[in-house]
Structures are given as structure tokens and as C-alpha cells.
Design a protein around this motif. Sequence first.
Motif, PDB file in Angstrom:
ATOM      1  N   TRP A  68       0.857  -1.253  -0.123  1.00 36.99           N
ATOM      2  CA  TRP A  68       0.039  -0.010  -0.124  1.00 36.99           C
ATOM      3  C   TRP A  68       0.811   1.261  -0.111  1.00 36.99           C
ATOM      4  CZ3 TRP A  68      -2.593  -3.106   4.294  1.00 36.99           C
ATOM      5  CH2 TRP A  68      -3.559  -3.807   3.782  1.00 36.99           C
ATOM      6  N   ARG A  70       0.466   4.284  -0.706  1.00 34.77           N
ATOM      7  CA  ARG A  70       0.006   5.416  -0.300  1.00 34.77           C
ATOM      8  C   ARG A  70      -0.520   5.539   1.062  1.00 34.77           C
ATOM      9  NH1 ARG A  70       0.302   9.124  -3.975  1.00 34.77           N
ATOM     10  NH2 ARG A  70      -1.353  10.465  -3.315  1.00 34.77           N
ATOM     11  N   LEU A  73       1.562   8.276   3.034  1.00 34.27           N
ATOM     12  CA  LEU A  73       0.832   9.774   2.715  1.00 34.27           C
ATOM     13  C   LEU A  73      -0.428   9.912   3.550  1.00 34.27           C
ATOM     14  CD1 LEU A  73       0.712  12.332   1.147  1.00 34.27           C
ATOM     15  CD2 LEU A  73      -0.526  10.996  -0.722  1.00 34.27           C
ATOM     16  N   ILE A  74      -1.244   8.979   3.781  1.00 34.71           N
ATOM     17  CA  ILE A  74      -2.583   9.117   4.333  1.00 34.71           C
ATOM     18  C   ILE A  74      -2.175   9.094   5.690  1.00 34.71           C
ATOM     19  CG2 ILE A  74      -4.810   7.687   5.022  1.00 34.71           C
ATOM     20  CD1 ILE A  74      -4.486   6.551   2.359  1.00 34.71           C
ATOM     21  N   GLY A 211       5.396   9.313   1.567  1.00 37.60           N
ATOM     22  CA  GLY A 211       4.316   9.062   0.439  1.00 37.60           C
ATOM     23  C   GLY A 211       4.622   9.336  -1.144  1.00 37.60           C
TER      24      GLY A 211
END
Length: 212
Positions: A68, A70, A73-74, A211
Motif C-alpha cells: 500500500w 499510499r 501519505l495518508i 508518500g
Amino acid sequence: MTHLATPAITGFATGFSLILAIGAQNAFVLRQGLLRQHVFWLCLFCAASDALLIAAGVLGFGALVEAWPRLPLIMALAGAGFLIIYGAMRFHAAIKGAYEMEIAGKSRSLGAVIAIAAAFTWANPHVYLDTLGLIGAISTSYPDWAQRIAFGAGAVTSSFVFFFSLGYGARLLAPIMQKPGAWRVLDVVIGLTMWVIAAGLIRGVVTGSIGG
């Protein structure tokens, strides 16, 4: 047993050095320790969370981020948002200056304390870098699984030693914290700490180091 002592000591030193820096989680544990409320459960939650993450790193689940991409970043954006809000709350408390509850040793409910600790712990992408990434990577230098587990156990032990020392050691400062001015200074320092960490997370997102 000698061949297990060295990786265990290395793990302890590595974990302790990573967690020693004053961060959002540590500042919250310090503040709660000064209040002498829910200290045991807070320290246990923080240390147990570290233990789970360290175990995941040592067992090789650092590939989670690869699955994952991303996720960092999340987590960075969520963590920054929470830190900005919590920092603002501490600044507001410092400006308001109403510390009757703190001086009397009153605190939030246990559920609220654990919820805040969970946000500081699990919404902080740096904790994943330290545990899943760095500690997990260092553990791979031990091809023998017994030594690798000893390294992880040492790192886990450092978390328990640190958090319980911080939480219960904070009461040594209790005599100083009997004045509203001392709590005001503490809240300003904590607020600044939260905002500096949030700025670092946002900078990492902007520059692509998180990210990216």
C-alpha cells in the motif's frame, strides 16, 4: 546464551535510542504522568503498541508499505491534522490558564486517554519507519532466528522500560507542578512540540520524502 545476549543488548540500545527523542507520544505520557491518572494503562498501551510493531518489523512485515504505497501519505496527513488540533488545544489551555483540575490531579476518562494515545501512536508514520522499517531492517543482520528474536525482545523491553520510567518518573516533578504557571509553560512546550512534528510531516509530504 552468550550468542543471544549481544543481539538482545543491541536491540535494547537501538529501541531506546529511537524512542528517547521527545515526541508527541512521549509528551502526552509525561503530562499524564504528572497528573498521576491512568499512568499504568497508558504506559502499557504505548509499550504494547510498540511491541506489536517491532514484532511485525522483525517478522518481516515491513513489505506492508510496498503493498500500500499510499499508506505513508495518508498516515502523515492524518497525523499532522491531529497534531495541529491537539497543539492548538494546549495553546488554548495555556492562554486560558485554568489549571484547577490539573493541580488537583484530575484527568480525562481512561477511554479518552487511550484514544488520544492511540492517535499519537498509530497515526504517526515515523513510528512505522522506526519499527517496521529501521528495527526490522537491522534485525535482518541476524540470519539466525533465535538471535533475531532476541534482538526484537531487547527492543520491546526498551519500550516498556522507557514508557513506565517516563510515566511514573514524572511524579518527581509534581512539587513543581503545583502552580498554574508551571502547567502553562508545559502546555506551551507541548503545543510547540506538536506543531513542529506536524510541520515536519507536512514538509515530508510536500517534498515527497513521505508518500512519494
